[in-house]
Design an enzyme around this catalytic site. Structure first.
Site, mmCIF file in Angstrom:
data_model
loop_
_atom_site.group_PDB
_atom_site.id
_atom_site.type_symbol
_atom_site.label_atom_id
_atom_site.label_comp_id
_atom_site.label_asym_id
_atom_site.label_seq_id
_atom_site.Cartn_x
_atom_site.Cartn_y
_atom_site.Cartn_z
ATOM 1 N N ARG A 62 0.825 -1.218 0.000
ATOM 2 C CA ARG A 62 0.000 0.000 0.000
ATOM 3 C C ARG A 62 0.858 1.267 0.000
ATOM 4 N NH1 ARG A 62 -3.718 2.273 4.442
ATOM 5 N NH2 ARG A 62 -5.174 3.549 3.268
ATOM 6 N N HIS A 85 0.572 3.827 -3.025
ATOM 7 C CA HIS A 85 0.051 5.167 -2.754
ATOM 8 C C HIS A 85 1.118 6.246 -2.969
ATOM 9 C CE1 HIS A 85 -3.977 4.381 -0.549
ATOM 10 N NE2 HIS A 85 -3.698 3.386 -1.377
ATOM 11 N N HIS A 98 -5.199 -6.653 -4.888
ATOM 12 C CA HIS A 98 -6.103 -6.723 -3.743
ATOM 13 C C HIS A 98 -6.223 -8.138 -3.196
ATOM 14 C CE1 HIS A 98 -8.273 -2.732 -4.854
ATOM 15 N NE2 HIS A 98 -7.338 -2.534 -3.958
ATOM 16 N N TRP A 132 -10.526 -9.386 0.565
ATOM 17 C CA TRP A 132 -11.028 -9.785 -0.751
ATOM 18 C C TRP A 132 -10.987 -11.308 -0.928
ATOM 19 C CZ3 TRP A 132 -8.360 -5.292 0.079
ATOM 20 C CH2 TRP A 132 -8.899 -4.110 -0.437
ATOM 21 N N ASP A 143 -14.181 -2.761 -7.713
ATOM 22 C CA ASP A 143 -13.914 -4.145 -8.125
ATOM 23 C C ASP A 143 -15.028 -4.632 -9.050
ATOM 24 O OD1 ASP A 143 -11.640 -4.392 -6.388
ATOM 25 O OD2 ASP A 143 -12.999 -4.747 -4.709
#
Length: 245
Positions: free
Chosen positions: A38, A42, A163, A179, A208
């Site tokens: 992440r 990001h 994910h 997920w 998604d």
């Protein structure tokens, strides 16, 4: 056309290899691969190809960028990484945060993402509002990934497969859950779960589900669900491109 990468010294390359080993240890011990992916994503995903601002240049070290709404919880990654970063003062934060993302994918069973060091640290963070919004659909995804970052439709779907790692936390994103049933394993389960419909206990975000409704995105979802090797190959390429914006 071949990309020209910055030249780094032999000592710098050796420091990268040592840091990679330390990162493997940290991620295995703390089970924090999703958080490391992440921070890498990001950091890179703020790149704007029109203004040539933002991108993977170490600005996540600044409180201002950590304070952006989309980065809730990323301060934990910064805190976990800092003791290792202090051991390698010559490595830029830009390289270090991207290296953490590459190691996170590798250590959880995913593909080896090529890593080319030489990113510089920028002195100030980008403006807020450039990262994708999970509540929106395909037009928004293309606005962010294709128009803003300069990536492709294939990259969007391949990166969505990332994910497969991690989960959402209500207090950070407003969503709750993982997920897949094994959120610390990198595989193609994100796509097989997406195609099999919603299940109790597992998460599917609006962004998604939007992949299934698009005539370009859906065939890629089906391809990756059926062929993990194809997903790994396209993911490694997309992740490398994102990390080098």
């Amino acid at each position: 056309m071949a990309k020209n990468y910055p030249t780094v010294s032999e000592d710098y390359q050796k420091a990268i290899e040592k840091a990679k080993k330390k990162l493997r240890g940290l991620i295995a011990e703390k089970k924090c691969a999703p958080l490391m992916l992440r921070i890498a994503w990001h950091s890179a995903g703020t790149f704007d190809c029109a203004s040539k601002t933002g991108g993977p240049f170490g600005t996540m070290r600044f409180k201002e960028e950590l304070g952006h709404g989309a980065n809730n919880g990323v301060d934990i990654a910064v805190r976990l990484l800092e003791p290792i970063k202090e051991q390698f003062p010559t490595i830029t934060y830009a390289d270090f945060y991207q290296l953490a993302g590459v190691v996170a994918v590798e250590i959880t069973g995913g593909p080896e993402v090529p890593f080319h060091p030489g990113r510089e640290d920028k002195p100030e963070p980008p403006q807020e509002g450039r990262l994708p919004d999970a509540t929106k659909g395909c037009d928004h995804l293309r606005d962010v990934f294709v128009k803003q970052m300069g990536l492709s439709d294939q990259d969007i779907v391949a990166l969505s497969g990332g994910h497969t790692l991690g989960r959402c936390h209500k207090e950070r994103s407003g969503f709750e859950g993982a997920w897949t049933a094994n959120p610390l394993i990198f595989d193609n389960t994100y796509f097989t779960e997406l195609l099999s419909g919603e299940k109790e206990g597992l998460l599917q975000l609006p962004s998604d589900k939007a992949l299934l409704a698009d005539p370009v995105f859906r065939p890629l979802v089906e391809k990756y669900a059926a062929d993990e090797d194809a997903f790994f190959a396209d993911y490694a390429e997309a992740h490398m491109k994102l990390s080098e914006l």
